[in-house]
Design a protein around this motif. Structure first.
Motif, PDB file in Angstrom:
ATOM      1  N   CYS A  59       0.820  -1.215   0.000  1.00  0.00           N
ATOM      2  CA  CYS A  59       0.000   0.000   0.000  1.00  0.00           C
ATOM      3  C   CYS A  59       0.854   1.265   0.000  1.00  0.00           C
ATOM      4  O   CYS A  59       0.454   2.295  -0.550  1.00  0.00           O
ATOM      5  CB  CYS A  59      -0.944  -0.005   1.197  1.00  0.00           C
ATOM      6  SG  CYS A  59      -2.149  -1.322   1.089  1.00  0.00           S
ATOM      7  N   GLU A  60       2.016   1.178   0.616  1.00  0.00           N
ATOM      8  CA  GLU A  60       2.896   2.344   0.631  1.00  0.00           C
ATOM      9  C   GLU A  60       3.318   2.670  -0.804  1.00  0.00           C
ATOM     10  O   GLU A  60       3.313   3.824  -1.219  1.00  0.00           O
ATOM     11  CB  GLU A  60       4.105   2.030   1.508  1.00  0.00           C
ATOM     12  CG  GLU A  60       4.701   3.255   2.151  1.00  0.00           C
ATOM     13  CD  GLU A  60       5.859   2.892   3.065  1.00  0.00           C
ATOM     14  OE1 GLU A  60       5.758   1.875   3.778  1.00  0.00           O
ATOM     15  OE2 GLU A  60       6.856   3.622   3.033  1.00  0.00           O
ATOM     16  N   ALA A  61       3.667   1.627  -1.538  1.00  0.00           N
ATOM     17  CA  ALA A  61       4.069   1.834  -2.929  1.00  0.00           C
ATOM     18  C   ALA A  61       2.897   2.349  -3.763  1.00  0.00           C
ATOM     19  O   ALA A  61       3.069   3.185  -4.650  1.00  0.00           O
ATOM     20  CB  ALA A  61       4.594   0.528  -3.516  1.00  0.00           C
ATOM     21  N   LEU A  62       1.701   1.860  -3.458  1.00  0.00           N
ATOM     22  CA  LEU A  62       0.523   2.332  -4.183  1.00  0.00           C
ATOM     23  C   LEU A  62       0.287   3.817  -3.917  1.00  0.00           C
ATOM     24  O   LEU A  62      -0.060   4.577  -4.825  1.00  0.00           O
ATOM     25  CB  LEU A  62      -0.723   1.529  -3.792  1.00  0.00           C
ATOM     26  CG  LEU A  62      -0.851   0.129  -4.406  1.00  0.00           C
ATOM     27  CD1 LEU A  62      -2.022  -0.622  -3.779  1.00  0.00           C
ATOM     28  CD2 LEU A  62      -1.026   0.202  -5.917  1.00  0.00           C
ATOM     29  N   ALA A  63       0.501   4.236  -2.657  1.00  0.00           N
ATOM     30  CA  ALA A  63       0.327   5.651  -2.321  1.00  0.00           C
ATOM     31  C   ALA A  63       1.362   6.483  -3.072  1.00  0.00           C
ATOM     32  O   ALA A  63       1.065   7.556  -3.593  1.00  0.00           O
ATOM     33  CB  ALA A  63       0.462   5.845  -0.819  1.00  0.00           C
ATOM     34  N   GLU A  64       2.570   5.960  -3.158  1.00  0.00           N
ATOM     35  CA  GLU A  64       3.623   6.666  -3.890  1.00  0.00           C
ATOM     36  C   GLU A  64       3.252   6.779  -5.368  1.00  0.00           C
ATOM     37  O   GLU A  64       3.454   7.818  -5.999  1.00  0.00           O
ATOM     38  CB  GLU A  64       4.925   5.872  -3.770  1.00  0.00           C
ATOM     39  CG  GLU A  64       5.996   6.624  -3.033  1.00  0.00           C
ATOM     40  CD  GLU A  64       7.220   5.749  -2.886  1.00  0.00           C
ATOM     41  OE1 GLU A  64       8.059   5.774  -3.804  1.00  0.00           O
ATOM     42  OE2 GLU A  64       7.296   5.020  -1.881  1.00  0.00           O
ATOM     43  N   TYR A  65       2.696   5.680  -5.869  1.00  0.00           N
ATOM     44  CA  TYR A  65       2.259   5.685  -7.266  1.00  0.00           C
ATOM     45  C   TYR A  65       1.182   6.748  -7.479  1.00  0.00           C
ATOM     46  O   TYR A  65       1.232   7.538  -8.426  1.00  0.00           O
ATOM     47  CB  TYR A  65       1.711   4.304  -7.644  1.00  0.00           C
ATOM     48  CG  TYR A  65       0.968   4.284  -8.942  1.00  0.00           C
ATOM     49  CD1 TYR A  65       1.665   4.378 -10.144  1.00  0.00           C
ATOM     50  CD2 TYR A  65      -0.419   4.197  -8.983  1.00  0.00           C
ATOM     51  CE1 TYR A  65       0.988   4.390 -11.350  1.00  0.00           C
ATOM     52  CE2 TYR A  65      -1.101   4.210 -10.188  1.00  0.00           C
ATOM     53  CZ  TYR A  65      -0.389   4.307 -11.367  1.00  0.00           C
ATOM     54  OH  TYR A  65      -1.063   4.317 -12.554  1.00  0.00           O
ATOM     55  N   ALA A  66       0.241   6.790  -6.548  1.00  0.00           N
ATOM     56  CA  ALA A  66      -0.865   7.748  -6.664  1.00  0.00           C
ATOM     57  C   ALA A  66      -0.334   9.184  -6.617  1.00  0.00           C
ATOM     58  O   ALA A  66      -0.830  10.063  -7.329  1.00  0.00           O
ATOM     59  CB  ALA A  66      -1.880   7.516  -5.549  1.00  0.00           C
ATOM     60  N   ASP A  77      -0.780   6.361   2.724  1.00  0.00           N
ATOM     61  CA  ASP A  77      -1.386   5.075   3.053  1.00  0.00           C
ATOM     62  C   ASP A  77      -1.625   5.036   4.552  1.00  0.00           C
ATOM     63  O   ASP A  77      -0.869   5.636   5.311  1.00  0.00           O
ATOM     64  CB  ASP A  77      -0.480   3.922   2.617  1.00  0.00           C
ATOM     65  CG  ASP A  77       0.864   3.945   3.308  1.00  0.00           C
ATOM     66  OD1 ASP A  77       1.553   4.994   3.204  1.00  0.00           O
ATOM     67  OD2 ASP A  77       1.224   2.958   3.970  1.00  0.00           O
ATOM     68  N   ASN A  78      -2.706   4.372   4.962  1.00  0.00           N
ATOM     69  CA  ASN A  78      -2.920   4.201   6.397  1.00  0.00           C
ATOM     70  C   ASN A  78      -3.520   2.837   6.723  1.00  0.00           C
ATOM     71  O   ASN A  78      -4.176   2.213   5.892  1.00  0.00           O
ATOM     72  CB  ASN A  78      -3.757   5.323   7.027  1.00  0.00           C
ATOM     73  CG  ASN A  78      -4.714   5.941   6.040  1.00  0.00           C
ATOM     74  OD1 ASN A  78      -5.155   5.261   5.117  1.00  0.00           O
ATOM     75  ND2 ASN A  78      -5.032   7.205   6.225  1.00  0.00           N
TER      76      ASN A  78
END
Lengths: 598, 481
Positions: A59-66, A77-78
């Motif tokens: 999820c951290e990587a997804l937040a970075e992607y976003a 991400d949380n």
């Protein structure tokens, strides 16, 4: 935003993600037809949902992607976005980063959208500027075996949600007043129960009955199973309740002749047999128009004298005069469970067994023989009746519908599968158990209110299992045999239940509806294609004059409309659109999806 | 979910009623809120605790076909979405061992091993009993072999087999085959341990086990570690052989193709429950249809006395099951279920149409077990002063049909008799209406007699019928007296 990767593995993951977003930017340049992104300041919140999402996706990587997506000025991400701290984070970000759009990538909008929307509203952001991507149900849950594909899909969904979010418009909920009155249509046991329950809850009721006398089918019954209480007493009790209720207005001998309006404000027109007309506005309607016994003309020698129906028998038993017959044969499923009328009418076996027992208790020497296909004594008390009737000497035999019994003069002949023999049994009175059928005119009533009926003309509920007493149309409810054959107790229970359903709506101060409904644009030229396809009858045609010429244009009712979008999909010229699903919004989503394709 | 989020509903899950006083409009209820050892207000339901919990327990929700942890949520979508420590299995409670893993892992700080049962007092005006039912224990019917024959299961167990989120991922595997997979897993584990040991010896002595055993047998190597190695290796060989055989067997296993549904297990049977359980015919048909959808090759028979498809669209569903899905209905009360050498159940029955006693070999037999009053029904009945009927469900009036014999206490759903989902849902609304009436009555009583007069003034206008007008007048006159 900057985040340091927690581990090597994760760093690699985010590199892959970045590669994805670069590809996507290149795509952006090519797609000249995608609408301009505007000046949205979007915040994206990627939820771990504990381990539900984070167990499979980074999820951290997804937040970075976003964070790298167009218009995104904040991404985080949380562990649990829906927790108090997660909500506080959204609200803080709205204020601190001046967010004008919020996207949460988490679970199902069905369960959590209202929470996030109200969180946005509390922080001063219009609730319709919120968008959700379901990366739990649609990614980490369903693709648990395909981590890479799930990750890719989560990226797609987030990118699409962000693209759509940029084009969202601020909207306001639609509110309307309501009239705290209800019309109950039909004054059988279901309607009577509904009316008195509503009155008990402080709702003013108009109880409308087509016939001049209240009571419906139960007026013709003798006793009510399984406890054998006299039907007249039960009916009298229900009538007393309605008549003594302080705000039930009775309309016997009255037809419903017109209905318009929407939930909370239905305008109804009533017309009595004497020609007296009443116009009223009610907030809710309960349909309890009942059913009638099928008359078996031409079947098994039905003549109304020696071959009669169960309802005829009920009336004879009710009169109390001796039956003056010794041998009674009952035949089940007459006109039911066959071609033309395929349903099982639920209550005829109960009626037959109840009456067989009553006959035996009056005259133990009487011989009662029931010919059946499946003996439908469902439940606890009913099955006991069956056992008791066998104990009392009622005879039962199965017949095969391929070889139906034959009613002859003084006897009935039937094939007995258990012995393989054809048996002739004496018979002075044949009683045919016929199904309850929808009364004539029920289709017309349905039409008047634009309610759906099934193949047997019984009214169709919103959901067979979970909303058995609701119609799909808001503010209209269903009870009793208008829905499907039911025992007196079942019909009463449904009447009470429908009243309760109606009151959940009537007890509100005002009605609030989603703004995600259809609206008409200048491009509408009144072709009317959308009128026919609208399943909620929310669209009407209007004529107006301009420069001496008559123009046509459709009009949508924001309360009747459920935002299904069939009109928008049908309209060839973008004349009617749905808020939150406009072509440009959908286009943005699709473009965002296609960007990922090689 | 709607209930969980409703601002006017206070949910007391994992709680039991211990006392009721008062009367309609004014009940005082004592509720024991059982200790979860997890703070409901803090727990976010994230599940990290269950992930790390070292204690594995048989999962009752998946009818023992799957495992859960000692800290758990009964099922994924459960409301409230919080975890509970199963004190009967948790290391902290059971053995007094210091584990505390969940407490350390929980970011919300929700774990509270010191939590105790709490007594909550509630003031309410009406009570609705929606306590449901229990399933009949099929072991009581020895002739059907449940609990003894591995491939005889109950309808609820079969429901989990069919569920995509169930323990078999929606595939209908025979339980005897699932047992093979379990044996295989155990063997694999044993083999891994054993081969690790052997590898260790091989590394230490730089020799393959084959060569070593030759030398050991010839007496060239002996004593100490060599004895140990030899012992290990000798027990490893049969293990490997057994593993190979089991694996072959596991690979040859197929899903169950031939299914028999047996109706009225514990229902319509004077030894157990005289009553009909009302919903089993339809759930058997449904399970049969779904099984056929999963596997169109499967052969499905339903054995029943009467097929009671009495609800709306039920008979049509039954006909489609027979006509389109190819489910075969056999009118028969099954006499006995035996088992053949390959653990396949054999159904013994009388074909009442052909007038012959027959048998049928199937891969799996599914028992449609009866709906029975729950064990709490009697306790609650005494506590509440609400009598039960002769079947053990809460007794209710003929009309209004949800009223128990104690004013202000209502029952709905299977708590007062077996019924299906639509009936239960409709009745829940009905009970709510009755409860609302009870509360409104209580409220108007509180407001005193004044409101009653008001009612009389605003008494309805009676349209149309003279007869009713007269009645109304008469009633009002009566009231005046």
């Amino acid at each position: 935003m900057e985040q340091k990767p927690r581990s090597e593995k994760q760093a690699k993951g985010s590199e892959e993600l970045k590669a994805g977003s670069e590809k996507q930017e290149a795509g952006n340049e090519l797609s000249s037809c995608s609408p301009p992104p505007g000046k949205a300041r979007t915040g994206v919140f990627v939820c771990h949902c504990g381990s539900n999402i984070a167990g499979l996706l980074d999820c951290e990587a997804l937040a970075e992607y976003a964070a790298a997506l167009p218009n995104v000025v904040y991404a985080k991400d949380n562990l649990y976005t829906c927790s108090a701290s997660g909500i506080a984070q959204i609200q803080a970000a709205i204020r601190e980063h001046g967010l004008t759009r919020v996207v949460v990538a988490s679970c199902s909008p069905r369960t959590h959208m209202p929470l996030f929307k109200s969180a946005c509203a509390e922080a001063g952001l219009n609730q319709y500027l919120f968008e959700m991507a379901n990366i739990r149900d649609q990614c980490s849950w369903v693709h648990v075996q395909e981590r890479d594909a799930a990750r890719q899909k989560a990226m797609d969904l987030i990118r699409m949600a962000v693209a759509k979010a940029a084009l969202l418009e601020p909207l306001e909920d639609i509110e309307s007043s309501l009239v705290r009155k209800a019309m109950v249509l039909g004054a059988g046991v279901a309607g009577l129960s509904a009316a008195s329950a509503l009155a008990d809850m402080g709702v003013e009721v108009l109880l409308v009955e087509r016939e001049t006398e209240l009571g419906g089918l139960v007026r013709r019954l003798n006793r009510i199973g399984p406890s054998n209480e006299p039907a007249a007493e039960v009916l009298a009790m229900l009538l007393r309740e309605v008549e003594s209720a302080s705000h039930v207005r009775l309309f016997p001998g009255t037809d419903l002749v017109g209905v318009s309006g929407v939930v909370g404000n239905y305008e109804i027109s009533l017309k009595s047999k004497g020609g007296e007309e009443t116009e009223e506005t009610v907030g809710a309607i309960i349909v309890a128009t009942g059913a009638v016994p099928f008359i078996p003309e031409g079947l098994f020698g039905f003549d109304g004298r020696k071959v009669i129906t169960q309802i005829d028998l009920e009336e004879r038993l009710r009169n109390g005069s001796p039956l003056e017959v010794k041998n009674i044969v009952m035949i089940q499923c007459v006109g039911a469970r066959g071609p033309g009328r395929s349903y099982c009418s639920r209550i005829c076996c109960l009626t037959a067994v109840k009456n067989a027992l009553l006959i035996k208790s009056r005259d133990p020497n009487a011989r009662v023989h029931i010919l059946y296909r499946d003996i439908q004594m469902y439940g606890a008390e009913n099955e006991k009746l069956l056992r008791d009737s066998r104990g009392a000497g009622v005879k039962f035999d199965i017949f095969d519908p391929a070889f139906p019994p034959v009613v002859k003069e003084g006897s009935v002949e039937f094939y007995q599968p258990l012995t393989g023999m054809t048996i002739e049994t004496e018979c002075d009175l044949a009683v045919l158990s016929t199904p309850l059928v929808a009364p004539e005119g029920s289709a017309a009533t349905a039409n008047l209110m634009r309610l759906p009926v099934d193949g047997n003309n019984f009214f169709m509920e919103a959901h067979a299992k979970l909303r058995p007493l609701d119609f799909a149309t808001d503010g209209i409810f269903l009870a009793g045999t208008a829905r499907f054959p039911a025992t007196v107790r079942e019909a009463v229970a449904q009447g009470l239940g429908a009243a309760s359903r109606a009151n959940t709506m009537l007890s509100k101060d005002r009605l609030v509806f989603s703004a995600l409904v259809s609206y008409v644009t200048d491009r509408c030229d009144g072709c009317g294609l959308c009128l026919d396809v609208c399943p909620y009858h929310a669209i009407t045609m209007e004529e107006f004059e301009r420069d001496g010429r008559v123009f046509k244009k459709v009009r949508t009712d924001p309360i009747l409309c459920k935002g299904c979008g069939v009109c928008e999909a049908t309209c060839p010229k973008r004349g009617v659109l749905v808020h939150g699903f406009t072509p440009s919004q959908i286009r943005a989503q699709v473009d965002a999806l296609l960007e990922a394709l090689p | 979910m709607d209930v969980g989020r409703h601002p006017k509903i206070r949910l007391l899950a994992y709680s039991e009623v211990e006392g009721v006083e008062g009367e309609m409009g004014n009940f005082r209820i004592r509720v024991r809120k059982k200790a979860r050892y997890v703070d409901e207000n803090k727990c976010t339901g994230c599940g990290s605790c269950a992930e790390k919990c070292p204690t594995v327990v048989c999962d009752a929700y998946n009818v023992g076909l799957a495992k859960r942890k000692a800290i758990y949520k009964y099922f994924a979508q459960g409301i409230p979405s919080v975890y509970t420590i199963d004190a009967a299995h948790c290391r902290n409670f059971e053995t007094g061992k210091k584990c505390g893993l969940c407490s350390r892992i929980c970011q919300a700080g929700a774990i509270d091993y010191q939590q105790e049962d709490r007594i909550v007092e509630l003031d309410v005006g009406a009570i609705i009993l929606a306590t449901g039912y229990e399933l009949f224990d099929a072991r009581k019917v020895p002739e059907y072999g449940y609990g003894r024959l591995p491939n005889v299961v109950t309808s609820l167990e079969f429901e989990r087999f069919l569920s995509a989120s169930g323990p078999t991922g929606g595939h209908v595997y025979k339980p005897s085959d699932l047992a093979v997979s379990e044996v295989l897993a155990t063997l694999e584990k044993q083999m891994r341990t054993s081969s690790r040991e052997i590898e260790r010896f091989e590394k230490t002595f730089e020799m393959s086990s084959e060569r070593f055993i030759e030398k050991f047998n010839s007496g060239e190597l002996t004593g100490g570690h060599y004895d140990e190695w030899a012992g290990q290796y000798r027990s490893f060989l049969p293990l490997k052989e057994k593993f190979k055989r089991t694996k072959e067997r596991a690979e040859s296993l197929k899903t169950a193709h031939r299914l028999a549904f047996i109706q009225c297990v514990g229902s319509r049977d004077s030894r157990f429950n005289g009553h009909c359980s009302a919903f089993c015919c339809m759930h058997s048909i449904k399970e049969a249809v779904i099984a056929r959808e999963h596997d169109p090759e499967s052969e499905v028979h339903i054995f029943g006395m009467d097929i009671r498809a009495v609800g709306k669209n039920f008979e049509e569903y039954r006909n489609r099951a027979e006509g389109e899905a190819g489910i075969k209905f056999i009118r028969s009360r099954v006499a006995e279920v035996t088992e053949n050498d390959s653990h396949n159940p054999v159904i013994w029955y009388e074909d009442t149409k052909a007038r012959q006693v027959r048998s049928m070999e199937v891969d799996m037999a599914i028992l449609a077990v009866a709906c029975e009053p729950g064990p709490s029904a009697r306790r609650l009945s005494e506590l509440l002063g609400v009598p039960l009927n002769e079947f053990g469900f809460y007794a209710t009036l003929t009309v209004p049909p949800l009223d128990t014999f104690r004013p202000g206490v209502f029952a709905c759903g299977c708590a007062h008799g077996p019924m299906d989902i639509p009936e239960s849902v409709a009745q829940a609304s009905s009970a709510a209406a009755r409860a609302a009436s009870a509360l409104m009555g209580a409220r108007s009583k509180e407001q005193g007699a004044g409101s009653g007069e008001q009612d009389a003034e605003s008494r309805k206008q009676v349209a149309g019928s003279e007869d009713h007008g007269a009645k109304a007048k008469k009633r009002e006159a009566g009231k005046g007296e």
